[in-house]
Design a protein around this motif. Structure first.
Motif, short mmCIF file in Angstrom:
data_model
loop_
_atom_site.label_atom_id
_atom_site.label_comp_id
_atom_site.label_asym_id
_atom_site.label_seq_id
_atom_site.Cartn_x
_atom_site.Cartn_y
_atom_site.Cartn_z
N ILE A 24 7.89 30.21 16.02
CA ILE A 24 9.11 30.54 15.74
C ILE A 24 9.78 29.35 15.44
CG2 ILE A 24 11.52 31.78 16.49
CD1 ILE A 24 9.93 33.68 18.42
N VAL A 25 9.85 28.19 16.37
CA VAL A 25 10.36 27.24 16.01
C VAL A 25 9.81 26.45 14.57
CG1 VAL A 25 10.65 24.73 16.84
CG2 VAL A 25 10.87 26.51 18.43
N ALA A 26 8.51 26.70 14.31
CA ALA A 26 7.92 26.19 13.26
C ALA A 26 8.49 27.06 11.88
CB ALA A 26 6.18 26.39 13.29
N ILE A 27 8.51 28.15 11.94
CA ILE A 27 9.21 28.77 10.72
C ILE A 27 10.66 28.47 10.97
CG2 ILE A 27 9.79 31.50 10.25
CD1 ILE A 27 7.50 32.46 11.67
N PHE A 28 11.39 28.21 11.97
CA PHE A 28 12.98 27.80 11.67
C PHE A 28 12.90 26.46 10.97
CE2 PHE A 28 16.26 25.25 13.82
CZ PHE A 28 17.24 25.97 13.05
N ALA A 29 11.99 25.58 11.17
CA ALA A 29 11.98 24.20 10.64
C ALA A 29 11.61 24.20 9.02
CB ALA A 29 10.81 23.20 11.16
N VAL A 30 10.33 25.06 9.01
CA VAL A 30 9.96 25.22 7.59
C VAL A 30 10.84 25.81 6.55
CG1 VAL A 30 8.06 25.95 6.25
CG2 VAL A 30 7.47 25.00 8.24
#
Length: 267
Positions: A24-30
């Motif tokens: 979820i954090v990766a999706i937020f950053a990307v």
């Protein structure tokens, strides 16, 4: 016969973030980078950025409850996986994740969830009991301030630069995330049974009032909806939220635009 709970051993990986949360954090950053650069469909970019950011905050909200409970004596939260920031481990994923996301999309407010089950037999202090409940909305307060830092230091756009701002959609989406954190903070501190604000005061009630409070707790969300949309409380609520957002230097027109962008399917 008096029941004495048996303390459990904390798993070795109890505090290791789960792959679900990391994803979820990766999706937020990307999606944040995609929104900043206007990659592809800006509406989809902003939608992913806002929803994933809201999911991260929901996980951190519940994590704060769990950590507070753990430090207050309830080690069972570690055994249940609450300290790994995994939303799939919550007691009621629908109430804590699905419903708040749906309300964010359709209603435009940060609806508080509730899913970390705390074994209050381990909590020997009313103060600690209240702090466990307060830690969630306090996390939303901290997140609101952190997300608003760029606006507080003057990086965000204003009405005079709106036509020349190359990253307007990103700022609008970020402002919307601040707005959701502010609404979640205000809602969670309302003294309503079933919400964190109600749980903060519940330990200080007499046993008779606690039983009545607990009986009405499952209907807290219904009471909240009735207050917000059928009484003047709704007007007062948005007045307070807009005022707090103003203190954070986040203008209402900007997060309103962010909500419009996020709901790309309606434009």
């Amino acid at each position: 016969m008096t029941y004495e709970p048996v303390y459990t051993r904390t798993p070795r990986n109890a505090f290791v973030p789960s792959p679900v949360f990391v994803g979820i954090v990766a999706i937020f950053a990307v999606s944040g980078v995609m929104t900043w650069t206007r990659f592809g469909n800006i509406g989809i970019d902003a939608f992913l950025f806002v929803i994933s950011g809201w999911l991260v905050s929901l996980c951190l909200h519940e994590y704060a409850h769990a950590v507070s409970a753990y430090l207050s004596g309830d080690l069972t939260v570690a055994e249940r996986g609450y300290l790994r920031l995994n939303p799939l481990k919550y007691t009621h994923p629908v109430l804590s994740i699905v419903l708040p996301v749906i309300v964010v999309i359709l209603g435009g407010i940060g609806l508080p969830g509730g899913a970390v089950w705390v074994d209050h037999r381990y909590i020997r202090s009313k103060v600690k009991d209240s702090l466990i409940s307060a830690s969630g909305p306090l996390t939303n307060v901290v997140l609101a301030v952190l997300l608003a830092v760029p606006f507080l230091i003057g990086l965000g756009p204003d009405l005079s630069t709106i036509r020349t701002e190359p990253h307007l959609e990103f700022w609008a989406a970020l402002a919307l995330l601040v707005f959701f954190q502010v609404t979640a903070s205000v809602l969670n501190f309302m003294p309503i049974p079933g919400l964190d604000g109600g749980s903060v005061i519940a330990p200080w009630l007499s046993p008779a009032y606690q039983r009545v409070w607990t009986m009405f707790a499952p209907y807290g969300f219904l009471l909240l909806f009735a207050l917000l949309w059928q009484t003047p409380v709704g007007t007062w609520f948005y007045t307070v939220v807009d005022a707090v957002a103003g203190w954070l230097n986040v203008p209402s027109w900007l997060y309103a635009y962010g909500y419009e962008i996020m709901r790309f399917w309606s434009s």
